[in-house]
Scaffold this active site. Structure first.
Site, short mmCIF file in Angstrom:
data_model
loop_
_atom_site.label_atom_id
_atom_site.label_comp_id
_atom_site.label_asym_id
_atom_site.label_seq_id
_atom_site.Cartn_x
_atom_site.Cartn_y
_atom_site.Cartn_z
N LYS A 122 -40.50 -1.29 8.35
CA LYS A 122 -40.89 -2.51 9.06
C LYS A 122 -40.79 -3.66 8.07
CE LYS A 122 -42.35 -3.64 13.18
NZ LYS A 122 -42.13 -2.95 14.46
N ASP B 173 -38.67 -8.02 16.34
CA ASP B 173 -40.05 -7.69 16.73
C ASP B 173 -40.64 -9.02 17.17
OD1 ASP B 173 -42.03 -5.20 16.34
OD2 ASP B 173 -43.18 -6.98 15.86
#
Ligand code: 2IT
Length: 446
Positions: A128, A168
């Site tokens: 991430k 995201d």
């Protein structure tokens, strides 16, 4: 708190080492709670320090981004890439641009992503990244300059077989385009290293819809299995009007559900007869759904997005951000007749809210299973880029449906075997853990 002294020791150590990482601690705690019985009966897990290795990211890169705003002022932000696990494939996971981005949120998201990706059954490691940069209110020029400067550092850590970022919160088509444009300029290779790209330069059909559509496919599997029902005529509320929330709403509506409520950062809207989906779609793309919708259409409006959870519904899909739904919200939802909650965002329910749902026999779908459709279609995008051959819309959509069915079955089967058929939290955690554990044993101590 844990029955297994080993698990307790590892958890205490996480809290001792990183006491200021509440989101990461929460993600580890939820995960460990599912693992307690399994670990007591599997001594090799302790012998090979499996849990100690799983809570420590393989690599965490933190960097400075400097850029110049439209007024000529120099700005500084923090950037991150957490390369959590490469056990199952290249690091894979989104980039988030949001003021809440810090080491704790990055690590919780990387941890979740590792197990989510494992659950898809695809060859994907977990990672991430992101920045505390807030794209809201910035001009196109500012966003482009920020993305270019972000990539000037990130490019050296990523690659099509090393680490493949995606979007995201705060990172959509626009940002991915600017990031990828700069990546290609630096490395002089069109390998498609980011997913969620535009369709003109290597993106996949159905990628932008995939998380929301996948969520509704997952909910349909739950309704079929647990209640022999379909989503038709169910009243649905969905928080967050980003890519996930909008496409969950569109798919739920298409399958016959009545989307009665939605929210965004400026408030919530509710109409017991259903929101007009063509108007929602038109306004969502402008990023100001609730304020503009209430000016055009008949609905209840409130300025506090959290008040969405006060509205009656059958199914709730939190699709905004971590910890957006707490114990009080859970109590109100249950007392208003909600019988199914499915997480479209990552960890949107607090731990006590999640427990309340489970203790009250509410069907509950954890994010790492229910929102995995996005990353699954990212893998399809990687396959298309690697083979230089695009797939049709129906091809991708059918494969997405198959993956969501498969993820549900894996979580359901593990839940039945290790806990009870309704505990998809334990089912998803255990099924994904077992895949990662097996790879760890096979690959040796590295
Ligand atoms: O949370 C997620 O699964 C994502 N943001 C998508 C990750 C990806 O690599 O497509």
């Amino acid at each position: 708190m844990f029955k297994s002294p080993y698990l307790q020791r590892v958890f205490d150590d996480v809290m001792k080492k990183d006491p200021f990482q509440p989101e990461f601690i929460q993600a580890v705690e939820t995960f460990f709670l599912s693992m307690d019985d399994l670990i007591i009966h599997t001594p090799t897990i302790e012998k090979f320090a499996i849990m100690e290795r799983l809570v420590e990211p393989e690599r965490l890169v933190k960097f400075r981004i400097t850029w110049v705003d439209d007024k000529g002022n120099t700005k500084v932000n923090r950037g991150y890439r957490v390369q959590f696990s490469s056990l199952l494939g290249p690091y894979k996971g989104g980039l988030r641009f949001h003021p809440t981005v810090n080491e704790s949120t990055m690590k919780f998201l990387g941890f979740e992503q590792t197990f989510k990706n494992a659950l898809t059954g695809l060859p994907l490691g977990g990672g991430k990244g992101g920045s505390d940069f807030n794209p809201i209110g910035k001009s196109d020029g500012e966003i482009m300059r920020f993305c270019q400067n972000f990539m000037l550092e990130l490019y050296r850590h990523i690659g099509p077989d090393t680490d493949v970022p995606a979007g995201d919160i705060g990172v959509g088509y626009k940002e991915i385009g600017y990031l990828y444009g700069m990546y290609k300029k630096i490395v002089n290779e069109a390998t498609g290293v980011l997913t969620g790209k535009g369709l003109t330069y290597g993106g996949s059909l159905v990628r932008k819809e995939a998380t929301g559509y996948g969520l509704v496919y997952f909910v349909s599997e739950m309704l079929k299995t647990y209640r022999s029902e379909r989503i038709d005529d169910k009243r649905v509320i969905i928080s967050g009007s980003g890519k996930v929330g909008l496409h969950a709403a569109v798919k739920a509506h298409e399958l016959g559900a009545v989307v009665v409520g939605m929210s965004d950062v400026k408030g919530f809207i509710y109409n017991e007869n259903g929101l007009k989906m063509d108007v929602v779609t038109e306004l969502c793309t402008n990023g100001e759904l609730t304020i503009k919708y209430k000016e055009k259409e008949d609905c209840i409006y409130g300025p506090n997005p959290k008040d969405l959870w006060q509205q009656p519904c059958d199914i709730a899909m939190p699709c905004a951000i971590q910890n957006e739904l707490d114990l009080n919200d859970a109590k109100t939802l249950v007392s208003n007749g909600c019988f199914l909650v499915a997480e479209g965002a990552n960890m949107p329910c607090t731990l006590d809210a999640e427990r309340y749902f489970q203790d009250h026999q509410i069907l509950f779908a954890p994010g790492k299973a229910a929102n995995a459709g996005g990353v699954a279609v990212s893998l399809f995008e990687m396959s298309q880029n690697a083979s230089h051959y695009p797939w049709s819309y129906d091809d991708v959509d059918e494969k997405l449906k198959g993956i969501m069915r498969d993820i549900f079955l894996k979580a359901y089967t593990a839940a039945r075997k290790y806990k009870n058929p309704y505990d998809l939290v334990a089912g998803a955690n255990i099924a994904s853990f077992l895949r990662v554990y097996e790879a760890m044993m096979d690959e040796g101590i590295v």
